[in-house]
Write an enzyme that holds these catalytic residues in place. Structure first.
Site, mmCIF file in Angstrom:
data_model
loop_
_atom_site.group_PDB
_atom_site.id
_atom_site.type_symbol
_atom_site.label_atom_id
_atom_site.label_comp_id
_atom_site.label_asym_id
_atom_site.label_seq_id
_atom_site.Cartn_x
_atom_site.Cartn_y
_atom_site.Cartn_z
ATOM 1 N N GLU A 1 -4.467 6.113 3.650
ATOM 2 C CA GLU A 1 -6.063 6.583 3.328
ATOM 3 C C GLU A 1 -6.520 7.090 3.746
ATOM 4 O O GLU A 1 -7.883 7.682 3.775
ATOM 5 C CB GLU A 1 -6.348 4.372 4.095
ATOM 6 N N GLU B 1 0.413 -1.952 0.743
ATOM 7 C CA GLU B 1 -0.493 -3.721 1.005
ATOM 8 C C GLU B 1 -0.338 -5.128 0.236
ATOM 9 O O GLU B 1 0.236 -5.713 0.445
ATOM 10 C CB GLU B 1 -1.644 -3.477 1.244
#
Length: 702
Positions: free
Chosen positions: A145, A166
């Protein structure tokens, strides 16, 4: 926003919010780099926690503070024309510190962490200076990210762990990934990376694949990766290189990709875990939402999921995989292991060919396979060669390595070619007499220190070696199918197995990149014993009169990888029957042997279900005619309860018998060998959490 972000960063540390705690702080070390071509000064930020690649960079409160300060300082300088971010050798960053995540107890804490991550990383995308990320190695979760927040990205071609995992753990990409990735590479590819890869054994991307998907704008290799990346950045800044990206379909293609993703998740999980559904919601909204709205939605999703039981379960399962698998409870000292410079595989069928490929790829030593006749041997060698060519065609190995690997694999119809082997693995028919003869024949030709291994799934290693002169060198080496995918290896110690042979087996398992668990020589060991007990309860319900569809879908609320009868079809009814009969002989009526299963095997049926042209299972008339059922059907809930009751009883008995060292080993075996879902955690804490273990055994397992 800056003062507010500073206050939130202070709160993370001052209030002892997790991500602070005992954090090994990843420092953001900034230095000025004068870019070539007159492109100006870049503030190059290197993430480094002071350890080598075995302890990767993570983001805790201290790391976020350090990164925030470095970025703020660079943005404040008029002489800095661009910002670059990279990592220590082989690692960019692997996201938040999971140990800290496990201690979060409030939604407000979780939301604060999400907001701080967004706030810090937005300095790269919204700060007003061109930003570059040079992905020089592992980039997982928040690490990827961070890269996505930058305006431009390069990637090392040999990077091997790039992912947003995730959803695999029970949360969502919460620092921008669910918005930035689909807007960069499109919804279809983003669904693949964020959801499908996460649910598919947590699949990672390599550098080449990340570049092909459009996650990186340029790819470089070699020791001069950073220098080449800096030159490329200079060319971008001066206009010599114009970065062109594929146009993202923001119309019907986006909606179709999300709908397809939902259908896949529903088929797989049937609502059992919230994370993939929330991730798909975020991806869907990313088509039209502005950045502020999208990031706020990520904050809320992460806040909800971080305090969910699914995350706690996922973290437990992750810890079993990462720590228990490495500690290898009960394994002897590694220095006792003997070198393995040549391997023999007895058998040339499908399983044996898979094993030969695994050994030759990982060990890169000569591997010889044998079978009863030349035709079977040639077919086995050809199968290995064909799989090597597939790997080469997909870019998984180079042409030179493919040629070398193929030369290392040979075949023979004579066991005499095993005379100079150090490790021999038999993969022949699952019948005790056949395996005993194979070992007797091997003992006559191999050297005195050659380790002999059996890939038996249920037979006794001790009985198999009862007539040998050197039973101490025989060890169980039970793989799971498909061999290349499932990481579990049950290593079975017979009564006579010595320390050196066991140590060699563990060393070989490690070289094969398998997670090895030491198992007592007990019928069917761990995974097959539990799966057979589980399947026995479900098939017994059908025999008593429960509709097959009701019984097969009774476990749907758990979100298991496949339903019981689909699993039986994958294993094969004949193998399932054989193992059930073996365990029934060993343990009695706890292990049900179904007359209906016998009928399927006798009729040559591949399983209970047939499949229509849309891939949906149904019971055809011929198969239905084979079934004989009673008149005491169970409800789906009753089937589910009896299946979980059977598992709890069997696990209690296995722990009492010392089949493994601890309940954690049973959890590890089912996670890695049977696909027990991460969102449920291990089987033993699940049975504890639902009260089944205490109801059945009078105690908790963990």
């Amino acid at each position: 926003m800056s003062s507010s972000l500073d206050s939130m960063l202070d709160a993370l540390s001052d209030e002892g919010v997790p991500l602070a705690g005992d954090e090994v702080v990843t420092r953001a070390l900034s230095r000025d780099v004068e870019l070539p071509l007159g492109a100006g000064t870049m503030a190059l930020v290197t993430l480094d926690n002071g350890h080598d690649h075995t302890k990767p960079n993570t983001f805790g409160a201290g790391a976020l503070r350090s990164l925030n300060d470095a970025l703020a300082a660079a943005l404040a300088r008029d002489d800095v024309t661009a910002i670059g971010v990279t990592g220590k050798p082989f690692v960019l960053a692997v996201g938040a510190d999971l140990a800290g995540m496990a201690t979060i107890r409030s939604r407000d804490q979780a939301k604060a962490i999400a907001q701080v991550g967004h706030g810090v990383m937005r300095k790269l995308g919204d700060g007003g200076k061109p930003s570059f990320c040079f992905v020089n190695g592992a980039a997982l979760g928040g690490g990827l990210e961070l890269a996505l927040h930058c305006d431009y990205r390069t990637v090392l071609d040999s990077a091997s762990a790039i992912a947003l995992p995730e959803v695999f753990l029970g949360i969502v990409p919460g620092w921008g990934g669910a918005y930035l990735l689909p807007n960069l590479i499109g919804a279809e590819r983003a669904v693949g990376v964020i959801v499908e890869n996460a649910l598919n054994q947590n699949t990672m991307l390599n550098g080449s694949r990340a570049f092909d998907l459009g996650i990186a704008d340029a790819m470089f290799g070699g020791a001069d990766f950073l220098e080449r990346s800096l030159m490329w950045a200079a060319q971008v800044l001066t206009g010599e290189v114009v970065v062109r990206r594929a146009e993202v379909d923001r119309g019907e293609g986006w909606a179709e990709a999300v709908a397809k993703g939902r259908a896949g998740v529903e088929t797989r999980l049937r609502g059992a875990a919230p994370a993939p559904y929330r991730a798909l919601d975020l991806i869907e909204d990313a088509r039209t939402a502005d950045r502020d709205t999208a990031f706020a939605a990520e904050d809320d999703a992460l806040a909800d999921l971080v305090i969910s039981p699914e995350l706690r379960s996922g973290l437990y399962a992750f810890d079993r995989v990462q720590t228990r698998a490495r500690k290898r409870a009960g394994a002897p000292d590694s220095h006792l292991a003997r070198p393995v410079e040549k391997v023999g595989i007895v058998g040339a069928g499908l399983m044996a060919s898979q094993l030969a490929l695994l050994f030759v790829r990982r060990l890169e030593v000569p591997v010889v396979i044998t079978d009863l006749d030349q035709e079977r041997v040639d077919a086995g060698v050809a199968s290995v060669h064909a799989e090597v060519e597939k790997l080469r065609a997909r870019g998984r190995i180079t042409g030179d390595k493919a040629s070398r690997v193929k030369r290392l694999v040979t075949g023979s119809t004579s066991l005499n070619d095993f005379a100079d082997t150090d490790f021999v693995l038999e993969a022949v028919f699952e019948e005790l007499g056949v395996k005993k003869k194979v070992f007797a024949d091997l003992e006559a030709v191999v050297g005195p220190e050659t380790v002999l291994a059996t890939n038996t799934s249920s037979l006794s290693v001790t009985e198999m070696t009862a007539d040998l002169q050197q039973p101490e060198r025989v060890v169980g080496f039970h793989f799971f199918n498909p061999v290349a995918v499932l990481p579990l290896l049950e290593i079975v110690r017979g009564k006579a197995t010595d320390e050196a042979s066991l140590a060699t087996a563990f060393a070989v398992g490690k070289a094969l990149k398998k997670s090895s668990v030491l198992v007592k020589d007990a019928p069917a060991f761990v995974v097959n014993r539990l799966l057979t007990r589980f399947l026995g309860e479900v098939t017994k319900a059908v025999d008593e009169g429960t509709a097959p569809a009701v019984a097969d879908h009774a476990l749907d609320p758990l979100g298991l990888p496949m339903s019981p009868f689909v699993l039986l079809q994958l294993v094969g009814p004949a193998i399932g029957l054989h193992v059930a009969e073996t365990l029934h002989d060993a343990f009695g009526d706890r292990f049900h042997v179904s007359d209906n299963l016998r009928a399927l095997v006798a009729a040559g049926k591949p399983g209970l279900w047939s499949w229509d042209d849309k891939g949906r299972p149904f019971l055809d008339d011929d198969t239905a005619a084979l079934l004989t059922t009673g008149d005491t059907p169970s409800t789906a809930e009753e089937v589910r309860v009896r299946a979980m009751t059977g598992l709890a009883e069997e696990i209690g008995l296995m722990l009492d018998e010392g089949v493994v060292a601890a309940a954690a080993d049973i959890d590890l075996c089912l996670i890695l060998g049977a696909g027990w879902p991460f969102h449920l955690g291990g089987i033993t804490p699940y049975l504890d959490r639902t009260g089944v273990s205490e109801r059945v055994t009078g105690r908790r397992f963990t």
